[in-house]
Design a protein around this motif. Sequence first.
Motif, PDB file in Angstrom:
ATOM      1  N   LYS A 184       0.687  -1.175  -0.066  1.00 11.92           N
ATOM      2  CA  LYS A 184       0.104  -0.070   0.015  1.00 11.92           C
ATOM      3  C   LYS A 184       0.817   1.141  -0.065  1.00 11.92           C
ATOM      4  CE  LYS A 184      -4.124   1.964   2.230  1.00 11.92           C
ATOM      5  NZ  LYS A 184      -4.706   1.974   3.545  1.00 11.92           N
ATOM      6  N   LEU A 185       0.881   2.108  -1.130  1.00 13.05           N
ATOM      7  CA  LEU A 185       1.536   3.179  -1.226  1.00 13.05           C
ATOM      8  C   LEU A 185       0.619   4.444  -0.814  1.00 13.05           C
ATOM      9  CD1 LEU A 185       3.586   2.607  -4.524  1.00 13.05           C
ATOM     10  CD2 LEU A 185       4.283   2.544  -2.096  1.00 13.05           C
ATOM     11  N   GLU A 186       0.842   4.916   0.425  1.00 11.87           N
ATOM     12  CA  GLU A 186       0.033   5.977   0.823  1.00 11.87           C
ATOM     13  C   GLU A 186       0.723   7.104   1.622  1.00 11.87           C
ATOM     14  OE1 GLU A 186      -4.320   6.419   3.364  1.00 11.87           O
ATOM     15  OE2 GLU A 186      -3.301   4.409   3.506  1.00 11.87           O
ATOM     16  N   PRO A 187       1.528   7.857   0.956  1.00  8.65           N
ATOM     17  CA  PRO A 187       2.119   9.102   1.305  1.00  8.65           C
ATOM     18  C   PRO A 187       1.160   9.791   2.078  1.00  8.65           C
ATOM     19  CG  PRO A 187       2.979   8.609  -0.931  1.00  8.65           C
ATOM     20  CD  PRO A 187       1.720   7.748  -0.627  1.00  8.65           C
ATOM     21  N   LYS A 188       1.530  10.622   3.247  1.00  9.80           N
ATOM     22  CA  LYS A 188       0.911  11.465   3.752  1.00  9.80           C
ATOM     23  C   LYS A 188       1.755  12.812   3.632  1.00  9.80           C
ATOM     24  CE  LYS A 188      -1.946   8.463   6.707  1.00  9.80           C
ATOM     25  NZ  LYS A 188      -3.272   8.901   5.899  1.00  9.80           N
ATOM     26  N   PRO A 189       1.515  13.653   2.827  1.00 12.59           N
ATOM     27  CA  PRO A 189       2.257  14.949   2.536  1.00 12.59           C
ATOM     28  C   PRO A 189       1.906  15.910   3.757  1.00 12.59           C
ATOM     29  CG  PRO A 189       1.537  14.298   0.560  1.00 12.59           C
ATOM     30  CD  PRO A 189       0.739  13.485   1.529  1.00 12.59           C
ATOM     31  N   HIS A 190       2.835  16.691   4.059  1.00 14.92           N
ATOM     32  CA  HIS A 190       2.544  17.917   5.047  1.00 14.92           C
ATOM     33  C   HIS A 190       3.218  19.016   4.813  1.00 14.92           C
ATOM     34  CE1 HIS A 190       2.267  19.921   8.748  1.00 14.92           C
ATOM     35  NE2 HIS A 190       0.878  19.374   9.105  1.00 14.92           N
ATOM     36  N   CYS A 191       2.582  20.148   4.755  1.00 13.22           N
ATOM     37  CA  CYS A 191       3.047  21.590   4.243  1.00 13.22           C
ATOM     38  C   CYS A 191       4.465  22.081   4.918  1.00 13.22           C
ATOM     39  CB  CYS A 191       2.056  22.597   4.177  1.00 13.22           C
ATOM     40  SG  CYS A 191       0.954  22.632   5.828  1.00 13.22           S
ATOM     41  N   SER A 192       4.776  21.189   6.071  1.00 17.06           N
ATOM     42  CA  SER A 192       6.068  21.674   6.859  1.00 17.06           C
ATOM     43  C   SER A 192       7.358  21.019   6.044  1.00 17.06           C
ATOM     44  CB  SER A 192       5.951  21.125   8.112  1.00 17.06           C
ATOM     45  OG  SER A 192       5.743  19.612   8.164  1.00 17.06           O
TER      46      SER A 192
END
Length: 940
Positions: A770-778
């Motif tokens: 499962k490829l599920e990156p969780k980007p964040h604006c930091s």
Amino acid sequence: MKITNLKTNHIENPIGFDLGKPSFSFIVTETTAKKQVAARIEVSKDDEFNSVIFDSGKSKEIDSLAFQPSIDLEPRTRYYWRVTVWADSGEISTSEVAYFETAKIDESWKGSWITPNLDSDIHPVLIKKFNIEKTIKSARFYVCGLGFYEININDKKCGDEYLSPNLNAYDKWLQYQTYDITNELKLGKNEVEILLGAGMYKGRFGLDRKENIYGDKFALLCEMVINFEDGESLIIKSDESWKVRKSKILASGIYDGEVYDDTFIDSTDYGVKKIALGFDRLKARLSLPVKIKEKLKPVEIIKTPKGETVLDLGQNMVGWLEFKVRAEKGTEINLQYGEILQEGNFYRDNLQSAKAEFKYISDGTEKLVRPHFTYYGFRYVKVSGLDEEINKDDFTGCVIYSDMETTGHIETSNELINRFFLNVLWGQKGNFLDVPTDCPQRDERLGWTGDAQVFSGTASFNMDTFAFFNKYVYDIAREQENRNGLVPNIVPVAGTNVSCSSGWSDVATIIPWTIYVQYGDKKILEQQFESMKAWVDYIKREDDNSFSTRLWTTGFQLGDWLALDGENPESFAGGTEESFIASAYYYYSANIVAKAAKVLKKEDIFKEYKALADEIKGAIREEYFTSTGRLALKNQTAYILAIYMDLVPEGKKDRVVKDLRERFKLDKNYLKTGFIGTPYICRALSKSGCNDLAYKILLNKDYPSWLYAVTMGATTVWERWNSVLPDGKISGTHMNSLNHYAYGSVVEWMYRYMAGINPIEDKPGFRYVKLEPKPHCSFKYVNMSYKSPVGIYETKWEIDNEGKLKFYFNIPFNAEAKVVLPDARFDKVMVNGQKLINGAQEGDNVVVELNSGTYEFCYEPTISYIKYYNIDFSLEELIKNEETKKILEETLPVMLPHGMIEKIGDKSIRELSNMPFFPVSSELLEKLDEKLEKIKVVFE
């Protein structure tokens, strides 16, 4: 199409290992094909494959993760193997030839155990001279020397490994090593010298720092088997014909170091005698060799305020200094090793009783010098005894660790996080010397099971750890044998009467399961299943003897070790109720045993332990949760374990997550956890929809936080959150290691959530992920690569200047992935420059199933990720500074009259866009955007 990474038992071309039923694995690269259609594996006794003993033929059943051919292995035999792969594109490729070589297997030993006729504290050199008068075809040396040994053949070191035979439960089993010495021997006169050192076998070691834990005499057993071209053989064996002289090594020990006198010459033969150590404990090696894996040069020579000469290696490392000597005969050179300077001066009080030094007495000749039977954890080395100005180019730091391939790497737009990742990797290098140790520098260096357990996931992304952990869990099983299933907190026990504890002893179940899921080879479950089950059975007996509550409430517990929320300052156990932690792990381990039984098709055992796990979970819910879902305990670790281990009652998770957020708000979003809670903080948060909070905690820079040590110049992970105080002073000398990898376990979250790569238990070994990156604006970007058992995965994400999300994925041959694109609308997603046509909208995300290949996605997210949310500071923090407060008053006037800053002071500016009551329009945000760079400059 190319076939690479051919490994036997997850080791490349192993010689002399205990292979059991060998398992083959390989990786296919350099192809546009998607799937393996079939494969063929051939095994032969010669590299031309004229003596084939196994041929699978073209088969659909061959799995590149692990294939076990049906062959009977003969002793002392080299086997060659190769694989042919058919791909769905029509491509066919055959690999290069790999090999493995068996040890003695069940052959009886012709050699005898011998010991020198010397006092047991005198280091010996055992010598054998012999002639060779015919052409050699092959030669092997089978050796076990106690405690450590090194072999010199004709004045040259044999092999490239050090500290053999490594550390294991010597009272249970003894490893012997196999060396290919075909090219070390010569026609005519030959001489073998074997140096013996005290090591952990008979040197000062263990929690009690005692000598002679496993034995009180040096000992050697060996056989050299020389095969000639004419078909005849010669065996040189250990017996009473060997000679002995005193070594130039006057003393050696793991903690105290080594004394080497090059002026000492001894020509006396003291002789040897047989010693009755028996042969029943002997086993071919499981340990990977410890090698010099890297070399570092000093970055600086420091003259301290005290007038000391100190070399700075620039990196806290493990190994030793190798150096060139140009000194008059009799000159005594002393190297002392330490991790940190204090007030600019050399310091090593945190090493406790370990002397950690190398004394060398020169014979007046120029040569390269190193210790033989010790190692050090250090960054700084104080050099004394040399009159002339030293040249830093004469010194080289030799970095040693078990011979594992580095497989994972993460790089981000945040340099502090990049340094933290490297710190964790260096901590693994420094503590993975045959046994996963707690620390490599002070008078301890023991296989604490809790450290190994919590770090095993991170470790297995960073490096190929299958063989390393396979040996360690074997040791665990051996230590359980006479303890009725109990798993000691330290393995090998090393003479210490240690108890068990939840979180530590659960290493027996967690590591085998972690390794199975990571590598997809159930061989480790087959080997360890009885050990795994025995540990859960031990807890169940404790439970049954205390009224069968299905809670673990008895015995000694280490708790949430070194947590910061404890009420008793004298206790290291933290504030989380120990019985809750113990019961949570009771459930977790019972459930793992059930899952392992299912994999191994042990249906009755699966049902039994699944039922046990369900009973434990039910008891935990009844004891610790109210009917409305409120958790009775208020510690961070309690909430985290409840979420991570799936202990929350059905339908009550939202309540627990809300309370967890409130708990962190009360703690100012700083962690209070110890060895048990810390590994799972960010995973529990991201799993619960609190990704913003996971990133916030990761990025904290003040104590207590992961980045505090980085801002203080750390190059490894510390044992304590504040091992060094802000003024640079070490916080204490008791239990204060500056190379302690356990808190680095958060890197597993970085792989799984930040980068987004997750193996699936039902399809282990990264065959399906499962490829599920969780980007964040930091972060502006995150790049990850992982050389998995099926090949290299890459995930990259970027937030561009317009706020668009860009993703790059590489999925290796014969693998599949479920890709989850966050905050996306299906009709807005572009893939490889074209509109996405396959996939589905699932809530706020778009889900796509992908085969092997390279994919680039780009879209405008449904929530804003643009740059003005990159301020990490909370409003509460910003208004403490008069200049930043003034900027906020000018830009956000509507907030102040209504007390909004006070109400949401724990939120950072970048988080506010998701809050429906935030009274700022997009136009006002644009105005604020102009001010943010100034805020950032002022505040930093």
